[in-house]
Scaffold this active site. Structure first.
Site, PDB file in Angstrom:
ATOM      1  CG  ASP A   1     -10.371   2.443   0.774  1.00 49.47           C
ATOM      2  OD1 ASP A   1      -9.445   2.771   1.536  1.00 49.47           O
ATOM      3  OD2 ASP A   1     -10.249   1.582  -0.130  1.00 49.47           O
TER       4      ASP A   1
ATOM      5  CE  LYS B   1      -1.658   1.566  -0.279  1.00 47.50           C
ATOM      6  NZ  LYS B   1      -3.012   1.146  -0.537  1.00 47.50           N
TER       7      LYS B   1
ATOM      8  CD1 TRP C   1      -7.155   1.367  -4.624  1.00 44.89           C
ATOM      9  CD2 TRP C   1      -7.431  -0.827  -4.182  1.00 44.89           C
ATOM     10  NE1 TRP C   1      -5.929   0.747  -4.697  1.00 44.89           N
ATOM     11  CE2 TRP C   1      -6.063  -0.572  -4.436  1.00 44.89           C
ATOM     12  CE3 TRP C   1      -7.835  -2.119  -3.893  1.00 44.89           C
ATOM     13  CZ2 TRP C   1      -5.098  -1.588  -4.392  1.00 44.89           C
ATOM     14  CZ3 TRP C   1      -6.883  -3.131  -3.849  1.00 44.89           C
ATOM     15  CH2 TRP C   1      -5.537  -2.862  -4.099  1.00 44.89           C
TER      16      TRP C   1
HETATM   17  C1  LIG Z   1      -3.792   0.042  -1.104  1.00 47.15           C
HETATM   18  C2  LIG Z   1      -5.254   0.282  -1.106  1.00 47.15           C
HETATM   19  C3  LIG Z   1      -6.184  -0.743  -0.883  1.00 47.15           C
HETATM   20  C4  LIG Z   1      -5.768  -2.174  -0.674  1.00 47.15           C
HETATM   21  O1  LIG Z   1      -5.209  -2.297   0.574  1.00 47.15           O
HETATM   22  P1  LIG Z   1      -4.763  -3.711   1.158  1.00 47.15           P
HETATM   23  O2  LIG Z   1      -4.381  -3.310   2.557  1.00 47.15           O
HETATM   24  O3  LIG Z   1      -3.610  -4.173   0.329  1.00 47.15           O
HETATM   25  O4  LIG Z   1      -5.910  -4.633   1.111  1.00 47.15           O
HETATM   26  C5  LIG Z   1      -7.522  -0.423  -0.857  1.00 47.15           C
HETATM   27  N1  LIG Z   1      -7.938   0.834  -1.048  1.00 47.15           N
HETATM   28  C6  LIG Z   1      -7.074   1.855  -1.281  1.00 47.15           C
HETATM   29  C7  LIG Z   1      -7.597   3.238  -1.495  1.00 47.15           C
HETATM   30  C8  LIG Z   1      -5.711   1.603  -1.317  1.00 47.15           C
HETATM   31  O5  LIG Z   1      -4.850   2.622  -1.547  1.00 47.15           O
END
Ligand SMILES: *Cc1c(COP(=O)(O)O)cnc(C)c1O
Length: 361
Positions: A172, A196, A102
Site C-alpha cells: 500500500d 494523497k 491501514w
Molecule cells: C488514505 C489511506 C488509505 C485509505 O484510502 P481510501 O482511498 O480512502 O480507501 C489506505 N492506506 C493508506 C496508507 C492511506 O494513506
C-alpha cells in the site's frame, strides 16, 4: 483570493500549476468544445488523456513491461478485498506486517478469504516504529506478503524493503507514491489511492505484475477481478475520467515543472529535514517517530499537553496553516508534506512553531 498552506493527510494539497491548468481547460479542452468532465470516455480525445497518464506513470516510475497499470475506483480500501480475491489462490495463505490502522484493515479484510499470518507488528509501541521482520517467520508458500510502505497516520516508512524471495511483495503506497523513485520490479503489486500524492479522490492506481492477473477465485465480482480491467485498458466501465485527467496534469507538473522524480525526492528530503531538525531541537515540540523509520510525507508531533496542542492547531489555522490536527488515535499534530507542499510552506510552519514556542516556554 488567499490560498492557505494545507497540511491535510488526504485529500490534500494539489500543485497550483495543476489547478490553474485545469481551470484554463475547464470550459474547453483543446478544441473539443467541451470540458474533460463532459467527455465520453470512449472518445479519441479522452483516450489520448488516459493513454498519456498511463505512459507518464510508466516513464516516471520506470515501470517494467511485465507490469500492468490499472486505473480503478473504490479507494485503497477496496484493494484490501480485491488483493486476496485475486492473489490468495495458491496456498490460500498470506503474510502481513502490522504497522498501523491501514495495514491492520488490509489484514482483517484478507482474513475473510484465507489464512493470514502476522509476521511482525509495532502495535505495542502505538505503531511509532517499523518492526524488524524475522525471516524465519515468513511463509515461503505464502501467496503474498503485504506491507503498508508509508504509514499516513503514524508517520513511519519502511527504511528498507523486506526480502521475501519469490513470494510477491504487495505494498500500500497511498501516501508515498511519486514521492521518491521506487524499484517496481521488487513488488508483485503496488496500490495507491490518488488523493494523497497523485490527484483528487476517486481514483485508485494499481501496478501489478502481469503473471498475477487472471487467477481470481470464481466468486470474485467482475468489477473486482484485475483481469477485467487489464483486458479493457481500465475502460470496462466508466473510469473516473476527471480524476485521471488531473493525475496526468500532476505527472506533467512533476516531470516538466519540478524536474522529475529524483528532484522531487531531494525537495521532499529537504522539507522533511527542515521540520524534523526543528522538532529535534525544540524544547516544546517533539516528533513521535525517531530515526530511520521517519516518513518524509507525514510528520506527527506533540507538545505533550493536549490543551496546548489544541491551541497550537487553532492559532496555526488563523495563520493560514491548516489541517494540522493529528489523527484521533495519535493526538497532537500531523503535518502532511506531500509533493505539492512547497518548501516555503514548511518554512512558514517551522517559523510559526518557533514563534509559538517562544510565547509558551
Ligand atoms: C488514505 C489511506 C488509505 C485509505 O484510502 P481510501 O482511498 O480512502 O480507501 C489506505 N492506506 C493508506 C496508507 C492511506 O494513506
Amino acid at each position: 483570493m488567499a490560498r492557505v498552506y494545507n497540511f491535510s493527510a488526504g485529500p490534500s494539497v494539489l500543485p497550483e500549476w495543476v489547478l490553474q491548468k485545469a481551470a484554463s481547460e475547464m470550459m474547453e479542452y483543446g478544441s473539443s468544445g467541451q470540458s474533460v468532465m463532459e467527455m465520453s470516455h470512449r472518445s479519441s480525445d479522452y483516450q489520448a488523456i488516459i493513454d498519456s497518464c498511463r505512459q507518464s506513470l510508466v516513464d516516471t516510475l520506470h515501470i517494467p513491461e511485465d507490469y500492468e497499470v490499472l486505473f480503478l475506483q473504490g479507494g485503497a480500501s477496496t484493494q484490501f478485498a480485491m488483493i486476496p480475491l485475486n492473489l490468495m489462490n495458491g496456498s490460500g495463505r498470506a503474510d502481513f506486517v502490522l504497522t498501523g490502522q491501514w495495514a491492520k484493515k488490509a489484514y482483517q479484510q484478507a482474513a475473510k478469504y484465507g489464512r493470514c499470518n502476522v509476521v511482525a507488528s509495532s502495535e505495542d509501541g502505538v505503531f511509532s516504529y517499523i518492526p524488524q521482520i524475522d525471516a524465519q517467520k515468513l511463509d515461503p508458500q505464502a501467496d503474498y506478503l503485504h506491507i503498508c510502505y508509508n504509514n499516513t497516520i503514524y508517520g513511519t516508512r519502511f527504511p528498507t524493503l523486506p526480502s521475501c524471495g519469490s513470494v510477491p511483495l504487495v505494498a500500500d503506497m497511498s501516501s508515498s507514491i511519486l514521492s521518491e523513485p521506487i524499484d517496481v520490479s521488487k513488488f508483485g503489486l503496488i496500490y495507491a489511492g490518488a488523493q494523497k500524492n497523485m490527484g483528487p479522490a476517486g481514483l485508485t492506481v494499481v501496478i501489478i505484475r502481469k503473471d498475477l492477473i487472471g487467477h481470481a477465485r470464481d466468486i470474485t465480482p467482475i468489477m473486482l477481478d484485475y483481469k477485467t480491467h487489464a483486458d479493457a485498458g481500465s475502460m470496462y466501465n466508466t473510469p473516473p475520467t476527471y480524476a485521471i485527467y488531473i493525475c496526468k496534469l500532476v505527472l506533467d507538473w512533476l516531470n516538466n515543472e519540478m524536474g522529475g522524480i529524483e528532484q522531487i525526492q531531494k525537495i521532499n528530503a529537504q522539507k522533511a529535514a527542515l521540520l524534523y531538525d526543528y522538532l529535534d531541537e525544540s524544547k516544546l515540540f517533539s516528533a513521535t517517530v525517531q530515526g530511520e523509520c521517519r516518513s518524509l510525507m507525514n510528520v506527527p508531533f506533540v507538545t505533550g499537553d493536549k490543551d496546548l496542542d489544541a491551541q497550537f492547531v487553532k492559532e496555526a489555522t488563523a495563520q493560514g496553516l491548516v489541517n494540522l490536527k493529528g489523527h484521533r488515535t495519535v493526538g497532537g499534530m500531523r503535518a502532511s508534506i506531500y509533493n505539492a507542499m512547497p518548501v516555503k510552506g514548511v518554512q512558514a510552519l517551522v517559523d510559526f512553531m518557533a514563534r509559538f514556542e517562544a510565547a509558551h516556554r
